[in-house]
Design an enzyme around this catalytic site. Structure first.
Site, short mmCIF file in Angstrom:
data_model
loop_
_atom_site.label_atom_id
_atom_site.label_comp_id
_atom_site.label_asym_id
_atom_site.label_seq_id
_atom_site.Cartn_x
_atom_site.Cartn_y
_atom_site.Cartn_z
N ASP A 454 49.68 32.14 34.44
CA ASP A 454 50.46 33.37 34.25
C ASP A 454 50.16 33.93 32.87
O ASP A 454 50.09 33.19 31.88
CB ASP A 454 51.97 33.08 34.39
CG ASP A 454 52.78 34.36 34.28
OD1 ASP A 454 52.75 35.15 35.23
OD2 ASP A 454 53.44 34.55 33.23
N ILE A 455 49.94 35.27 32.81
CA ILE A 455 49.67 35.92 31.53
C ILE A 455 50.97 35.97 30.73
O ILE A 455 52.01 36.42 31.22
CB ILE A 455 49.14 37.35 31.74
CG1 ILE A 455 47.85 37.31 32.57
CG2 ILE A 455 48.89 38.03 30.41
CD1 ILE A 455 47.33 38.67 32.95
N GLU A 497 50.82 39.23 37.71
CA GLU A 497 49.94 38.67 36.71
C GLU A 497 49.77 37.17 36.85
O GLU A 497 49.37 36.48 35.92
CB GLU A 497 50.47 38.99 35.30
CG GLU A 497 51.82 38.38 34.98
CD GLU A 497 52.98 39.29 35.35
OE1 GLU A 497 54.09 39.08 34.83
OE2 GLU A 497 52.80 40.21 36.18
#
Length: 586
Positions: A454-455, A497
């Site tokens: 995950d960003i 994301e």
């Protein structure tokens, strides 16, 4: 009513193939025969030219020996100096006399035996002059032991004139040989060069020998000899001009420079002094320093000419050898090509029925491959307008239609399986692939590991730079993930994301190392047109036989959550009751 187009007349495969093969065979073999005969004829001309060139070179050597003997006898007959110098000159005369006699006899015999064309008058004159030469040699040998006062000085002019006539006859023989025989065009300039060098050797020597004799006997330089020197000087000038002009087209630069160097040295250091002495009768050219300086320069000039001649002779040998080698290569290539053509013709006639039959079998095999949906099969299309050609054309159209249909189906399948923005597997497809991988792992005892990525702080990127930049970040991160994984790994955009990576046959410990490398690469890479730097949190979970696919994904998600709560930009793996930090955690 429209008249239907006339269908093209069918041709018989068998008749056309046999007729074409026979006609082509006759044409090719006849052409090759003509070519080979021409190459052999040219090769024989080159070989013969090289042999004739060697004979002319031998005649040139005879001229050189005669020139040395002619000049040194002139000197010794007028000698009034150091006895040791006279003994050295006599030895020099004997050496060149013996070499010239043997080489002349050998060369004349070869000219006759090898059937070389020549001027009979020049040949006869050489033989007649040679008889007189033997008599004069006996005469001058009788004069050498006598004192200067006792010598017959009239023999000097008679000897010099006679040997000049013999050298002139040898030059004429060279000239006739080069003009009467069939010479390879690319070697002809070498024959011209030998003739020019022989003439140059004949006319350049007297200035040295006359002036050397003058140092001992000033009266030997008669008005007749002075006029002869002037005449020979004009010859030398003309010969050097021709030598430079002819050599410009094929002699290398260093050889051309050697000719120019000899030209300058001979005229400045030899002929200018000779002219001065000739025009001043009262000059007594007997001063040791002046004499040795002139003699040294004269000998040096003749040595330069000899060196230049040897250099050009080497070029002649190399040029002839290269032409012979080229001829051998051409003949070998032509014979090889003819043999290959003949073999090809024989093979074509033997396999004519097999060639037709093979086309039919090939068409049948293509139909079988297409029926099994193998679109990689190669179809050349219709070779001729015949029965088999109709089948081949139809197969091409049928294959093209199948390829187009399969491509459309493939594009539809890819669109249904991949994420439109990143090109990675979409959420539904990754779950389907994971289900297959999970069942195989249970059945065969394999393992796999999941990475949930995950960003970090992605929302501020969208809020600050806009959604277009956010989309660029996601697309470029997807590229980083593809470049950092193997072709057997599954990479998917799980949602927003978040990304999911599956490592088949990788233990969780190895996966932790790979995840840490991936996290580090993400951190060190700039993204989007704004050169943004970002970080990612990664959760790692491994396969267990008792778990479902959803349970493994849930574990990876929980590990990701723990990575987020641990401060982001780190890797965590799922363990019962807690998330352990990786050894490389920042």
């Amino acid at each position: 009513m429209t008249t239907p187009a006339k269908a093209p007349r069918r041709k018989s495969i068998l008749v056309f193939f046999v007729a074409t093969t026979v006609l082509l065979s006759v044409v090719v073999l006849a052409f090759n025969s003509i070519v080979i005969q021409g190459l052999i004829r040219d090769y024989r001309t080159v070989v013969a030219s090289q042999q004739i060139l060697n004979l002319c070179k031998s005649l040139f050597e005879v001229i050189s020996c005669n020139g040395y003997e002619r000049g040194r006898v002139n000197v010794v007959l007028n000698f009034q100096g150091n006895p040791q110098e006279m003994r050295d000159s006599i030895e020099f005369i004997d050496r060149n006399r013996q070499q010239g006699e043997a080489l002349l006899k050998q060369t004349l015999n070869r000219i006759v035996q090898e059937g070389i064309l020549f001027d009979p008058e020049a040949f006869r004159k050489i033989q007649e002059l040679n008889l007189t030469t033997q008599t004069l040699r006996e005469r001058y040998q009788e004069q050498f032991p006598l004192s200067f006062a006792e010598r017959d000085l009239k023999l000097d002019d008679r000897w010099f004139s006679h040997m000049s006539s013999q050298i002139e006859a040898l030059n004429l023989l060279i000239y006739s040989i080069k003009n009467l025989n069939r010479i390879d065009p690319e070697l002809r300039h070498y024959f011209d060069m030998i003739y020019l060098l022989a003439m140059l050797r004949d006319h350049a020597g007297p200035a040295v020998s006359y002036l050397k004799a003058t140092t001992f006997n000033r009266s030997s330089l008669t008005q007749t000899r002075i006029e002869e020197l002037k005449r020979r000087e004009n010859y030398v000038r003309d010969l050097l001009d021709r030598l430079q002009a002819d050599g410009y087209h094929f002699l290398p630069p260093h050889t051309q420079e050697a000719i120019a160097t000899f030209d300058r040295f001979y005229f400045s250091q030899v002929l200018l002094v000779a002219e001065y002495i000739s025009e001043n009768e009262e000059v007594h050219f007997v001063t040791p320093v002046d004499f040795r300086s002139y003699l040294k320069n004269g000998v040096a000039a003749l040595e330069q000419l000899q060196s230049l001649t040897q250099e050009i002779m080497v070029l002649m040998d190399e040029g002839g050898s290269e032409r012979i080698r080229q001829g051998e290569i051409r003949i070998a290539a032509a014979i090889t090509l003819s043999a290959l053509v003949l073999l090809a013709i024989i093979a074509s006639l033997i396999h004519i029925y097999k060639v037709i039959y093979r086309r039919i079998i090939l068409s049948s095999d293509i139909i079988q491959e297409l029926s099994q949906n193998n679109m990689e099969v190669t179809i050349s299309g219709a070779v001729r307008h015949d029965e088999i050609g109709d089948i081949e054309s139809a197969l091409v159209r049928f294959r093209d239609n199948l390829v187009a249909l399969n491509q459309s189906n493939t594009r539809l399948s890819e669109m249904s399986q991949t994420d439109s923005m990143t090109g990675l597997l979409n959420h539904r497809t990754i779950l389907e692939r994971l289900d297959l991988l999970h069942r195989e792992a249970r059945r065969y005892g394999h393992t796999y590991t999941l990475l949930m990525i995950d960003i970090d702080l992605f929302k501020p990127i969208n809020d600050t730079h806009g959604h277009l930049i956010g989309d660029e970040v996601i697309e470029e991160l997807a590229l980083t993930l593809r470049e950092s994984t193997r072709s057997t790994d599954l990479v998917a955009r799980y949602g927003g994301e978040e990304f999911l990576i599956t490592f088949p046959h990788i233990s969780i410990d190895t996966a932790m190392e790979m995840a840490e490398k991936l996290r580090s690469r993400i951190e060190q890479t700039s993204y989007s047109s704004r050169d943004l730097h970002l970080t990612a949190s990664i959760g790692v979970a491994g396969f267990l036989p008792e778990l479902s696919v959803a349970a493994v994904i849930d574990r990876a998600d929980k590990a990701l959550y723990r990575a987020k709560t641990a401060g982001r930009n780190c890797v965590r793996k799922f363990e019962d009751g807690f998330i352990a930090k990786s050894e490389t955690e920042r």
